[in-house]
Enzyme design. Sequence first.
Site, mmCIF file in Angstrom:
data_model
loop_
_atom_site.group_PDB
_atom_site.id
_atom_site.type_symbol
_atom_site.label_atom_id
_atom_site.label_comp_id
_atom_site.label_asym_id
_atom_site.label_seq_id
_atom_site.Cartn_x
_atom_site.Cartn_y
_atom_site.Cartn_z
ATOM 1 N N SER A 19 0.834 -1.202 0.000
ATOM 2 C CA SER A 19 0.000 0.000 0.000
ATOM 3 C C SER A 19 0.867 1.248 0.000
ATOM 4 C CB SER A 19 -0.929 0.018 1.218
ATOM 5 O OG SER A 19 -0.175 0.145 2.417
ATOM 6 N N ASP A 40 6.745 -7.522 1.280
ATOM 7 C CA ASP A 40 5.890 -6.838 2.249
ATOM 8 C C ASP A 40 5.369 -7.852 3.256
ATOM 9 O OD1 ASP A 40 4.183 -4.999 3.608
ATOM 10 O OD2 ASP A 40 3.870 -3.904 1.743
ATOM 11 N N ASP A 55 8.894 -9.991 7.070
ATOM 12 C CA ASP A 55 8.679 -9.142 8.237
ATOM 13 C C ASP A 55 10.004 -8.449 8.512
ATOM 14 O OD1 ASP A 55 8.286 -7.986 10.725
ATOM 15 O OD2 ASP A 55 7.255 -9.729 11.578
ATOM 16 N N LEU A 56 10.049 -7.146 8.363
ATOM 17 C CA LEU A 56 11.308 -6.419 8.549
ATOM 18 C C LEU A 56 11.787 -6.426 9.999
ATOM 19 C CD1 LEU A 56 10.881 -3.386 6.127
ATOM 20 C CD2 LEU A 56 12.525 -5.267 5.934
ATOM 21 N N GLY A 81 7.600 1.051 5.982
ATOM 22 C CA GLY A 81 7.817 1.829 7.194
ATOM 23 C C GLY A 81 6.628 1.766 8.133
ATOM 24 N N SER A 123 12.040 10.884 6.066
ATOM 25 C CA SER A 123 10.915 11.721 6.483
ATOM 26 C C SER A 123 11.397 13.078 6.963
ATOM 27 C CB SER A 123 10.151 11.043 7.625
ATOM 28 O OG SER A 123 9.168 11.906 8.167
ATOM 29 N N TYR A 163 9.955 6.663 15.753
ATOM 30 C CA TYR A 163 9.826 7.149 14.380
ATOM 31 C C TYR A 163 10.896 8.169 14.003
ATOM 32 C CZ TYR A 163 7.808 8.936 10.075
ATOM 33 O OH TYR A 163 7.619 9.310 8.764
ATOM 34 N N LYS A 167 14.066 7.533 11.341
ATOM 35 C CA LYS A 167 14.169 8.269 10.084
ATOM 36 C C LYS A 167 15.452 9.097 10.042
ATOM 37 C CE LYS A 167 10.428 6.810 8.072
ATOM 38 N NZ LYS A 167 10.476 5.980 6.848
#
Length: 277
Positions: A19, A40, A55-56, A81, A123, A163, A167
């Site tokens: 997605s 993914d 699965d990261l 992410g 980001s 997060y 990033k």
Amino acid sequence: MNDLLGYRGKRVIVSGCYSGMGEATAKLLLDLGADVHGLDYKPCALPLASFQQIDLRDPASIEAGVAAIGGKIDALFNCAGLPGGGAFPAMDTFAVNFAGTRHLTECVIPAMGEGGAIVSIASTGGLGWSRRIPVHMELMQTSGFDGAIAWAEAHSEHVAEGYAFSKEAVIVWTQFMCARLIKKGIRINCTLPSPTQTPMMETFHATSGKEVVDAAAEPLGRYSTAKEQAQGVALLNSGMAGIITGVVLPVDGGFMGSLATGQIDISKMMSRAKPAA
């Protein structure tokens, strides 16, 4: 159509293809004639050359996914992410956004040759990277997925909600690796998206506050689209990018330029949280 970007017949990997920006990137690359292999946690509905569920947060699944694709890889698009702000456990967010992304990249690099290219989606939430370079350089010295996780667990005060720090780490890692990889003819870059209308946006509104997110979209006057972000990463990994490497490219409708020249009220963004992509 002229193949100006040079993707026709190229074998590429897109993580996060289920997605959002990852799906838009995979679709764009398919339209450009690439042989697209997806990775993914959830299955992708696009007509990919192959799809591997990974699965990261799990290095073994990353390694198995890359091995299943096999063969030479011309370009890697790190689009997977997780958001922060408490939406997921901080260590999960760090693992997906940095530790797993780095491990995936390290698994793919041996399959790349001269002309290979890597791009990651960072980001604007990682803009604090320059204020803690010494901290990030400690992280850069770690080895493998387990090394990154062990470091993060020992430095939870820096990782925080996961997060922003993850990033930041992607940005520093991109710059750290560029000189090493270019010697092999491989480029590595990353992008800084402005707020983008993806399924993740609802979570950003809930955790950061809509007013904070909206402030980062002020110059453009709207949220960017996943397709617009896909165009940015496709450009960086394309044959047209020449020797461009180590670049942290804003794909933000003027946010960074407006921020640097004092045309954005930064107090709005600092009131509750850091900006989100």
